[in-house]
Write a protein that holds these residues in place. Structure first.
Motif, PDB file in Angstrom:
ATOM      1  N   LEU A 161     -18.539 152.164 -77.690  1.00 25.68           N
ATOM      2  CA  LEU A 161     -19.727 153.049 -78.526  1.00 25.68           C
ATOM      3  C   LEU A 161     -20.982 154.058 -77.249  1.00 25.68           C
ATOM      4  O   LEU A 161     -21.193 153.963 -77.242  1.00 25.68           O
ATOM      5  CB  LEU A 161     -20.869 151.473 -78.948  1.00 25.68           C
ATOM      6  N   GLN A 162     -19.851 154.013 -75.866  1.00 24.29           N
ATOM      7  CA  GLN A 162     -20.995 154.908 -75.390  1.00 24.29           C
ATOM      8  C   GLN A 162     -19.991 156.008 -75.104  1.00 24.29           C
ATOM      9  O   GLN A 162     -19.130 156.311 -76.070  1.00 24.29           O
ATOM     10  CB  GLN A 162     -20.590 154.203 -74.328  1.00 24.29           C
ATOM     11  N   SER A 213     -37.196 162.930 -77.536  1.00 19.82           N
ATOM     12  CA  SER A 213     -36.576 163.769 -77.800  1.00 19.82           C
ATOM     13  C   SER A 213     -36.962 165.337 -77.148  1.00 19.82           C
ATOM     14  O   SER A 213     -36.198 166.470 -76.380  1.00 19.82           O
ATOM     15  CB  SER A 213     -35.256 164.242 -79.257  1.00 19.82           C
ATOM     16  N   LEU A 243     -38.850 159.364 -82.333  1.00 21.69           N
ATOM     17  CA  LEU A 243     -37.269 160.410 -81.878  1.00 21.69           C
ATOM     18  C   LEU A 243     -37.619 161.429 -81.254  1.00 21.69           C
ATOM     19  O   LEU A 243     -36.834 161.712 -80.591  1.00 21.69           O
ATOM     20  CB  LEU A 243     -36.770 159.819 -82.557  1.00 21.69           C
ATOM     21  N   ALA A 244     -38.795 162.206 -82.505  1.00 21.69           N
ATOM     22  CA  ALA A 244     -38.523 163.980 -82.014  1.00 21.69           C
ATOM     23  C   ALA A 244     -39.223 164.130 -81.048  1.00 21.69           C
ATOM     24  O   ALA A 244     -38.924 164.983 -79.876  1.00 21.69           O
ATOM     25  CB  ALA A 244     -38.985 164.413 -83.235  1.00 21.69           C
ATOM     26  N   ILE A 264     -29.884 162.303 -71.799  1.00 18.15           N
ATOM     27  CA  ILE A 264     -29.437 162.346 -73.289  1.00 18.15           C
ATOM     28  C   ILE A 264     -28.350 161.066 -73.366  1.00 18.15           C
ATOM     29  O   ILE A 264     -28.779 160.676 -74.893  1.00 18.15           O
ATOM     30  CB  ILE A 264     -28.062 163.436 -73.708  1.00 18.15           C
ATOM     31  N   MET A 317     -31.195 158.355 -74.761  1.00 14.54           N
ATOM     32  CA  MET A 317     -31.669 159.050 -76.104  1.00 14.54           C
ATOM     33  C   MET A 317     -30.286 158.837 -77.637  1.00 14.54           C
ATOM     34  O   MET A 317     -30.910 157.838 -77.549  1.00 14.54           O
ATOM     35  CB  MET A 317     -31.781 160.643 -76.311  1.00 14.54           C
ATOM     36  N   PHE A 318     -29.359 158.773 -76.883  1.00 13.97           N
ATOM     37  CA  PHE A 318     -28.308 158.514 -78.018  1.00 13.97           C
ATOM     38  C   PHE A 318     -28.067 156.337 -77.608  1.00 13.97           C
ATOM     39  O   PHE A 318     -27.851 156.197 -79.172  1.00 13.97           O
ATOM     40  CB  PHE A 318     -26.698 158.815 -76.603  1.00 13.97           C
ATOM     41  N   THR A 354     -30.806 152.815 -85.615  1.00 16.04           N
ATOM     42  CA  THR A 354     -29.600 152.970 -86.424  1.00 16.04           C
ATOM     43  C   THR A 354     -28.833 152.019 -86.713  1.00 16.04           C
ATOM     44  O   THR A 354     -28.589 152.063 -88.210  1.00 16.04           O
ATOM     45  CB  THR A 354     -28.800 154.596 -86.922  1.00 16.04           C
ATOM     46  N   VAL A 412     -30.986 149.458 -88.394  1.00 15.80           N
ATOM     47  CA  VAL A 412     -31.438 149.787 -89.452  1.00 15.80           C
ATOM     48  C   VAL A 412     -30.100 149.190 -91.029  1.00 15.80           C
ATOM     49  O   VAL A 412     -30.467 149.192 -92.032  1.00 15.80           O
ATOM     50  CB  VAL A 412     -31.473 151.314 -89.441  1.00 15.80           C
ATOM     51  N   PHE A 413     -29.196 150.235 -90.247  1.00 15.62           N
ATOM     52  CA  PHE A 413     -27.299 149.946 -90.835  1.00 15.62           C
ATOM     53  C   PHE A 413     -27.102 148.409 -91.367  1.00 15.62           C
ATOM     54  O   PHE A 413     -27.301 148.428 -92.373  1.00 15.62           O
ATOM     55  CB  PHE A 413     -26.591 150.629 -90.254  1.00 15.62           C
ATOM     56  N   CYS A 470     -39.118 157.926 -87.174  1.00 16.60           N
ATOM     57  CA  CYS A 470     -38.223 159.744 -86.480  1.00 16.60           C
ATOM     58  C   CYS A 470     -39.548 160.626 -85.823  1.00 16.60           C
ATOM     59  O   CYS A 470     -39.046 161.310 -85.180  1.00 16.60           O
ATOM     60  CB  CYS A 470     -37.536 159.821 -88.286  1.00 16.60           C
ATOM     61  N   VAL A 471     -40.412 160.128 -85.798  1.00 13.18           N
ATOM     62  CA  VAL A 471     -41.704 161.063 -84.777  1.00 13.18           C
ATOM     63  C   VAL A 471     -41.670 161.286 -83.831  1.00 13.18           C
ATOM     64  O   VAL A 471     -41.237 161.819 -83.075  1.00 13.18           O
ATOM     65  CB  VAL A 471     -43.150 161.469 -85.805  1.00 13.18           C
ATOM     66  N   ILE A 518     -30.923 155.768 -80.100  1.00 13.70           N
ATOM     67  CA  ILE A 518     -31.008 156.408 -81.811  1.00 13.70           C
ATOM     68  C   ILE A 518     -29.679 155.275 -82.034  1.00 13.70           C
ATOM     69  O   ILE A 518     -29.909 154.948 -83.079  1.00 13.70           O
ATOM     70  CB  ILE A 518     -29.994 157.593 -81.972  1.00 13.70           C
ATOM     71  N   LEU A 519     -29.084 155.057 -81.493  1.00 16.48           N
ATOM     72  CA  LEU A 519     -27.845 154.071 -81.471  1.00 16.48           C
ATOM     73  C   LEU A 519     -28.331 152.503 -82.093  1.00 16.48           C
ATOM     74  O   LEU A 519     -28.044 152.063 -83.862  1.00 16.48           O
ATOM     75  CB  LEU A 519     -26.486 153.651 -80.931  1.00 16.48           C
TER      76      LEU A 519
END
Lengths: 250, 591
Positions: free
Chosen positions: A41-42, A119, A115-116, A54, A57-58, A65, A68-69, A112-113, A61-62
């Motif tokens: 997962l990396q 980023s 996260l933006a 980076i 951040m990945f 998401t 949520v998934f 989402c905001v 998000i992982l």
């Protein structure tokens, strides 16, 4: 069944609270275990000074998401089981609930905001703000090779002491490199996976990027933008620094 | 003068029933026949695109292994059965082009849009039947040209479906045919979109207000608007590229280009990135053009088989409008690493993050529709549920690439390929399958075999995930998309077993589609007679015989209520057709 009008509101509140609580709990668990994601997962090992940002951040998000998934798919499966057709039970008659619509609009929007915004800073530091004291180099793509030019001892391009190498990127360990990317023919993309570097080289344009390598190793340069029949073999290697490029030398 | 007189006599779209074979089945003006024509067209191209995908995946699984019979079929691209890199590039370019433009768009918009929309709004036909026929017969030469391009010198286009200039400007002749084919097809889509918009605005039955329209019609209405606004930009860009290729203009060719050591004649003054801006200004709305109709179909199927009104009908419609609006200001997220000003990347990141919200709203509303339902697991329902669960994956994986720093790594890797397939196969195609099983009885008057439908669903759903989920891992390892052999790279060599597993899964996925094809054709003769309303659905297409007669209704229906009034508490019957007068049987039995 007189609760049609109010039912959904009341029913919605408790799962929502439970849901929010479990999300918070999962985030806490995520924070604790953040460094221990399984290998698959990396992203590959990162060797530049910004690769960890980076990857962070990945990872964030992982986690988001991923949670949520799991929640959405679990709800889906639960509903399919719980509300499967059975004789004698009629479906609940409701057209929805504005309050819950507002909630599930605002929560994803906020996530989402955020996260933006998170980023944005990393992006600006990687692609907009060039570091001082960097070694300038020029990278030119053509079908199907990378030409890399170094300014030599005088620090200037276009002088006789320039050094040119084909498909070999020499970099001073620990010191940033500012590369000017160009292309002779079509669009290529300079991709150094372990350095977390990717930037298209566009004909007619000069694009500046920076990166650094904190150590040497066996890695490869790839072309990430389809550039013709030899695209797949347009590769190079980041190599150990050659004498004129030793760290600290200008 | 006589045409004016005729126009006064008949409502728009009305034309006499044809009697000859040619006018009935070939050059038909009937939207139902045109819808079926689009369906056969799309299914044929789906098979072509699928076969190309199998060749692509063969190469990725066994990069040096020959396929002997392909040496005979494609002696230039695969001499002795060994695939050449340029042929590989043609294969993935044509796979994507055919799937996107010639399979998914025609089946969702051409087939279901044409067949379903006029009946759902209670119209006798589309507003412009002749234009409708012209749309289909314009799409046909488009397909002929794109297939023909395989046989010209240098082979079919090999610049990717995105055809980035300047590569696409200097590619062999196949690229010119690619442009011509898509220009023809673009014209066809424009004609269709004008027809849909006019029909939906003007030809709704009495009582069919906008907020009583079924969500499939809503979705196709918005899709048509997107097509109308986005396609001319693509067409313009393609004409410019065509001029660069054949007339010596330099819209996309900057000065000083040197190709294979030779300076390119006439180059100068153009901009390579201009193509990308124009292409993605179309290309991002295009993504929604392909997903909105599938969302509409899902929103149609879920309430019918949950026996429950759709949850948040207006939120569903508004979120589609939101997607349509935001869809025009996110194109730059395809260009984060292109050399476009990075500050602009930040603005596109923010708009991209925002466009995730309407999709999230829709997903939650689908879950809300299932909540408290009385769920029947028919084949169309299973397909629609698969749409929801797979679209969630495709939507969530999009957040990774929306984040500009994360996109640095995953851009142009297999992560993107995984994402697009979760949206376009997991989303659009499962939506199309749902629509196919759902409206088949209406189109052909007979039911498809439900058992074989479920076998088809189970095999497709499982193998789809086995083929496409691993793509995310390939991308996370840094495997670029569009490479002929990743085994050239030391750091990608060990990905071969995973690639072989994916290819083997694709063989099963491909074979499973044979079940669909056989079921589709056998059911036309052997299927159980459907009757007008086999699913006991509310929308107008189910209130007329299957297949509907010429001009759809013996009498234009009047609409009294919304499309998803299922399980209303005051009724014993769990469905309540839109056209049933309010004074109708209140406590009538269900059958």
């Amino acid at each position: 069944m007189q609760t049609h009008a109010l039912g959904p509101v009341r029913a919605a509140r408790r799962p929502l609270r439970t849901g929010l609580f479990s999300i918070a709990a999962l985030f806490a668990a995520a924070a604790v275990r953040a460094a221990e994601l399984p290998r698959w997962l990396q992203l590959p090992e990162g060797v530049s000074s910004y690769s960890a940002r980076i990857d962070g951040m990945f990872r964030l998000i992982l986690w988001i998401t991923g949670i949520v998934f799991v929640i959405v798919e679990a709800m889906l499966l639960y509903f399919l089981f719980r509300y499967r057709h059975r004789e004698g039970r009629k479906a609940t008659y409701t057209h929805g609930n504005n309050r819950i619509e507002v909630i599930w609009t605002i929560i994803p929007a906020l996530i989402c905001v955020v996260l933006a915004l998170l980023s944005r800073r990393t992006w600006a530091d990687i692609k907009q703000n060039m570091p001082a004291n960097a070694l300038p180099i020029e990278i030119t793509g053509e079908q199907f090779s990378w030409t890399i030019q170094y300014p030599g001892a005088d620090g200037k391009f276009g002088t006789p002491d320039d050094i040119v190498s084909l498909n070999q990127l020499h970099f001073p360990v620990g010191r940033p490199v500012v590369a000017t990317l160009r292309s002779k023919d079509v669009i290529h993309s300079f991709f150094l996976p372990e350095f977390r570097v990717k930037q298209d080289a566009v004909p007619g344009m000069s694009t500046r990027i920076w990166f650094d390598g904190m150590r040497t190793g066996h890695w490869e340069i790839a072309c990430a933008e389809l550039c013709g029949l030899g695209h797949y073999r347009m590769k190079g290697v980041p190599a150990k620094p050659t004498p004129p490029l030793k760290p600290g030398r200008n | 003068m006589s045409t004016v007189a005729v126009a006064h006599e008949h409502a728009p779209g009305v034309h006499a029933a044809p009697t000859s074979f040619w006018r009935k089945y070939i050059f038909s003006l009937d939207h139902k026949v045109i819808g079926k024509q689009y369906m056969f067209y799309a299914l044929f191209m789906l098979i072509v695109g699928g076969l190309l995908a199998i060749l692509v995946r063969w190469q990725l699984a066994w990069p040096t292994k020959a396929i002997p019979f392909m040496g005979k079929l494609a002696p230039e691209g695969m001499p002795g059965g060994h695939m050449l890199p340029e042929f590989y590039n043609s294969l993935f370019t044509m796979h994507a082009t055919i799937m996107i433009f010639f399979a998914i768009m025609p089946i969702l918009i051409g087939a279901f849009g044409n067949f379903v929309v006029p009946i759902q709004i209670g119209a006798r036909d589309m507003a412009f039947p002749v234009l409708n026929m012209a749309s289909f017969w314009t799409a046909v030469p488009g397909a002929v040209v794109i297939i023909w391009s395989f046989f010209v010198t240098g082979g079919a286009a090999a610049g990717g479906w995105t055809s980035y200039a300047p590569l696409s400007a200097i590619q062999p002749k196949g690229q010119t045919l690619w442009l011509i084919a898509l220009l023809i097809l673009g014209l066809s889509s424009l004609l269709t979109s004008v027809n849909f918009i006019t029909t939906i605005i003007n030809m709704r039955a009495p009582g069919m207000t906008f907020f009583r329209m079924p969500l499939t019609t809503w979705a196709l209405f918005i899709t048509a608007i997107l097509l109308l606004l986005a396609l001319p930009v693509l067409s313009g860009a393609m004409i410019m590229l065509l001029f660069d290729r054949v007339l010596g203009t330099t819209f996309f060719l900057p000065a000083g280009l040197v190709v294979s050591g030779q300076p390119l004649k006439n180059a100068g003054g153009g901009q390579a990135l201009l193509w990308q801006h124009l292409f993605w200004f179309f290309g991002h709305p295009e993504v929604y053009i392909m997903i909105l109709p599938a969302m509409g179909i899902t929103s149609e199927v879920l309430p019918v088989f949950s026996r429950k009104p759709v949850f948040g009908y207006r939120a569903m419609a508004y979120s589609m409008i939101g997607i349509a609006g935001l869809g025009f200001i996110v194109w730059g997220h395809h260009m984060f690493q292109s050399g476009m000003n990075p500050l602009l990347g930040t603005t596109f990141m923010i708009s991209t993050m925002v466009i995730a919200v309407p999709s999230a709203i829709k997903t939650f509303n689908w879950l809300g529709t299932l909540w408290g339902g009385s769920i029947r697991f028919t084949t169309p329902m299973l397909m629609a549920l698969s749409f929801v669960s797979m679209f969630v994956i495709g939507g969530l994986s999009g957040i990774f690439m929306a984040s500009t720093p994360v996109d640095i790594f995953i851009h142009d890797t297999y992560f993107i390929v995984g994402h697009i397939h979760y949206v376009l196969f997991g989303g659009s195609l499962f939506g199309a399958f749902a629509g196919l099983y759902f409206w088949y009885p209406k189109m052909f008057g007979r039911m498809m075999n439900d058992t074989w439908g479920k076998v088809h669903w189970a095999l497709t759903f499982i193998t789809f995930n086995l083929v496409f989920f691993p793509m995310h891992f390939l991308g996370m390892r840094g495997m670029q998309r569009r490479i002929y052999t990743y085994t050239e790279y030391e750091h990608l060599k060990d990905l071969q077993p995973m690639n072989q597993f994916m290819t083997l899964s694709l063989f099963v996925l491909g074979a499973a589609q044979v079940i669909l094809v056989v079921n589709f054709f056998l059911s036309m003769r052997r299927g159980k007679v459907a009757g007008p309303n086999p699913w006991r659905a509310n929308t107008l297409e189910w209130q007329t015989p299957s297949p509907p007669p010429h001009e759809n209704f013996t009498e234009i229906p009047t609409v009294y209520r919304g499309p998803y009034e299922y399980s209303a508490p005051e009724r014993a019957d769990d469905h309540w057709p839109q056209s049933e007068p309010p004074s109708g049987p209140v406590r009538a039995s269900a059958h």
